[in-house]
Design an enzyme around this catalytic site. Sequence first.
Site, PDB file in Angstrom:
ATOM      1  N   GLU A 212       0.861  -1.197   0.000  1.00 52.99           N
ATOM      2  CA  GLU A 212       0.000   0.000   0.000  1.00 52.99           C
ATOM      3  C   GLU A 212       0.885   1.230   0.000  1.00 52.99           C
ATOM      4  OE1 GLU A 212      -3.210   0.138  -0.244  1.00 52.99           O
ATOM      5  OE2 GLU A 212      -4.042  -1.739   0.512  1.00 52.99           O
ATOM      6  N   CYS A 246      -2.585   9.406   2.921  1.00 47.21           N
ATOM      7  CA  CYS A 246      -2.237   8.886   1.586  1.00 47.21           C
ATOM      8  C   CYS A 246      -3.308   9.222   0.567  1.00 47.21           C
ATOM      9  CB  CYS A 246      -2.027   7.382   1.658  1.00 47.21           C
ATOM     10  SG  CYS A 246      -3.447   6.507   2.328  1.00 47.21           S
TER      11      CYS A 246
HETATM   12  P1  NAD Z   1       7.371   4.885   7.514  1.00 48.75           P
HETATM   13  O1  NAD Z   1       8.677   5.626   7.492  1.00 48.75           O
HETATM   14  O2  NAD Z   1       6.602   4.840   8.771  1.00 48.75           O
HETATM   15  O3  NAD Z   1       7.715   3.430   6.984  1.00 48.75           O
HETATM   16  C1  NAD Z   1       6.711   2.444   6.898  1.00 48.75           C
HETATM   17  C2  NAD Z   1       7.174   1.211   7.653  1.00 48.75           C
HETATM   18  O4  NAD Z   1       8.274   0.616   6.973  1.00 48.75           O
HETATM   19  C3  NAD Z   1       7.653   1.507   9.081  1.00 48.75           C
HETATM   20  O5  NAD Z   1       7.089   0.551   9.955  1.00 48.75           O
HETATM   21  C4  NAD Z   1       9.145   1.342   8.967  1.00 48.75           C
HETATM   22  O6  NAD Z   1       9.782   0.958  10.169  1.00 48.75           O
HETATM   23  C5  NAD Z   1       9.253   0.257   7.937  1.00 48.75           C
HETATM   24  N1  NAD Z   1      10.553   0.178   7.300  1.00 48.75           N
HETATM   25  C6  NAD Z   1      11.529   1.115   7.253  1.00 48.75           C
HETATM   26  N2  NAD Z   1      12.583   0.642   6.569  1.00 48.75           N
HETATM   27  C7  NAD Z   1      12.269  -0.604   6.174  1.00 48.75           C
HETATM   28  C8  NAD Z   1      12.951  -1.617   5.433  1.00 48.75           C
HETATM   29  N3  NAD Z   1      14.151  -1.405   4.914  1.00 48.75           N
HETATM   30  N4  NAD Z   1      12.314  -2.779   5.236  1.00 48.75           N
HETATM   31  C9  NAD Z   1      11.076  -2.981   5.737  1.00 48.75           C
HETATM   32  N5  NAD Z   1      10.378  -2.074   6.423  1.00 48.75           N
HETATM   33  C10 NAD Z   1      10.979  -0.899   6.649  1.00 48.75           C
HETATM   34  O7  NAD Z   1       6.403   5.460   6.494  1.00 48.75           O
HETATM   35  P2  NAD Z   1       6.728   6.176   5.184  1.00 48.75           P
HETATM   36  O8  NAD Z   1       7.525   5.239   4.345  1.00 48.75           O
HETATM   37  O9  NAD Z   1       7.211   7.554   5.426  1.00 48.75           O
HETATM   38  O10 NAD Z   1       5.186   6.236   4.656  1.00 48.75           O
HETATM   39  C11 NAD Z   1       4.666   7.306   4.011  1.00 48.75           C
HETATM   40  C12 NAD Z   1       4.113   6.799   2.702  1.00 48.75           C
HETATM   41  O11 NAD Z   1       3.112   5.835   2.969  1.00 48.75           O
HETATM   42  C13 NAD Z   1       3.450   7.880   1.903  1.00 48.75           C
HETATM   43  O12 NAD Z   1       3.844   7.758   0.557  1.00 48.75           O
HETATM   44  C14 NAD Z   1       1.964   7.548   2.026  1.00 48.75           C
HETATM   45  O13 NAD Z   1       1.198   7.978   0.935  1.00 48.75           O
HETATM   46  C15 NAD Z   1       2.002   6.060   2.131  1.00 48.75           C
HETATM   47  N6  NAD Z   1       0.803   5.543   2.779  1.00 48.75           N
HETATM   48  C16 NAD Z   1       0.012   4.715   2.075  1.00 48.75           C
HETATM   49  C17 NAD Z   1      -1.160   4.241   2.643  1.00 48.75           C
HETATM   50  C18 NAD Z   1      -2.081   3.321   1.903  1.00 48.75           C
HETATM   51  O14 NAD Z   1      -2.946   2.739   2.539  1.00 48.75           O
HETATM   52  N7  NAD Z   1      -1.927   3.146   0.608  1.00 48.75           N
HETATM   53  C19 NAD Z   1      -1.493   4.612   3.943  1.00 48.75           C
HETATM   54  C20 NAD Z   1      -0.638   5.457   4.637  1.00 48.75           C
HETATM   55  C21 NAD Z   1       0.516   5.910   4.054  1.00 48.75           C
END
Ligand code: NAD
Length: 462
Positions: A212, A246
Amino acid sequence: MQTDHLFPELALLRETFQQGITRDPGWRRTQLRALEAFLVEREAEIAAVLYDDLRKSSTEVFLTETGYLRGEIRFALRHLKSWMKPHRVKVPLLYQPAKAFYSAEPYGVVLVVGAWNYPLQLCLEPLISAIAAGNCAVIKPSEFAPQTSALLKKGLGHYLEPTAFCVVEGGVEEAKALLQHRFDYIFYTGSQVIGREVMSAAARHLTPLTIELGGKCPCIVDEHSDIRVAGRRIVWAKFLNAGQTCLAPDYVLVHHRREQELLESMQEALVAFYGDDPGKSPDYPRIVNEHHVRRLERLLQGSLVLSGGGSDVGDRYVAPTILTGVTHASPVMQEEIFGPLLPVIPYTELDEALATIRYRAEPLAIYLFSSERDVQQRVLRGTRSGALCINDLLVQGAVHGLPFGGIGGSGFGICHGQRGFETFSMQRSVLHRALSPDPDTRYPPYSSTKFAILKWLMNWTG
Ligand code: NAD
């Protein structure tokens, strides 16, 4: 490859799954009710941690996190019986007498990796589907919402069966270590960059997954629309959670004849919702961390600020901001904004707006304000996205019966309601044949008569 020795809790979860207790619908219901009890009994604590992490108001917490999740649990409880029902399938004459059906089976031990912007919802929503489908689960909340992560770790164990569910806290290192293990399904929410890493980690174990992601969700405001309502709804959807949603409208494409009216309507709505100084409004959240405040400050460059524009790194504050004079080359149009900056770009012909949308990766959602059926159909047919919402924003994500998910750049796989249950299930086929009769037709040695019979049966009765 079994890798459970690297993370002993996983072996416990696997053992619970092997015992078969999660297959019992009664057990699933008990866990779902326990999760609801967590949301009800810990409501004040949940509101407090979300205030600490993102300064969300308790109304916003209820609307987008606890209240929404409780609705999803009730929806699952109401429909679980029918979702679990096996599907009968007709068997071709050649293979009769026989009975055939398929039914939803749990994958096993699944991993849910959540993002920080809706730190409770993005962990517990997939968990509800995983429980309904009969899985054990490891939940990895985001380290960028540390208070919510700690509450999930501390609180969930008092409600859910600890031998079937566990929370693993931590950041990149912990997430990478977790992904060394073999899971039976992975549900990841977050950015594209990390999504790719999760996909390659899943590929090592051939683990199926849902990804997602986000993207730039456009909102078109057609010439034929109620501009006052459009302005109010856009401002609400954009500045909820300070734009860190998002599904939030990333930019607005407005018909040039209604641009001025829309800008006025949005400015009015901003003042009506958050007052003259949104920094003092108890309903206006904060940016998750200083890094993102600075990133948003950089995105402001090259655009004209119509309203807002202020920021305070120490307070993690970025004012709700409406931008004009934006071109497709402006910094704010080069990446997902994921914050409270709203570019408004005029267009002359609808085709021009549709071409702008098609030029970019497919978004999670497209929004359209128009009372013209023809325009609605042209947007529906002329674009691709996870969802299309007409005359409102975000609410398509709150309807439990609608699938939620992305396409292309916004991810793949779906969740919510029955589709979430199916995501966490594999469809197992069962064919039960009678032992007699057992005619020779399909067995060698073959003959022209047998061939003719087989041909007739397969061509005309299959
Ligand atoms: P984040 O930094 O919280 O990362 C998401 C998760 O990935 C965290 O739990 C983090 O610890 C984990 N993570 C970090 N490095 C990793 C790795 N190398 N391997 C596996 N997991 C790892 O969140 P973010 O990435 O800043 O999220 C923001 C993005 O998420 C935006 O683009 C937003 O649009 C998208 N988003 C999508 C949805 C949806 O339902 N489609 C919902 C919310 C947010």
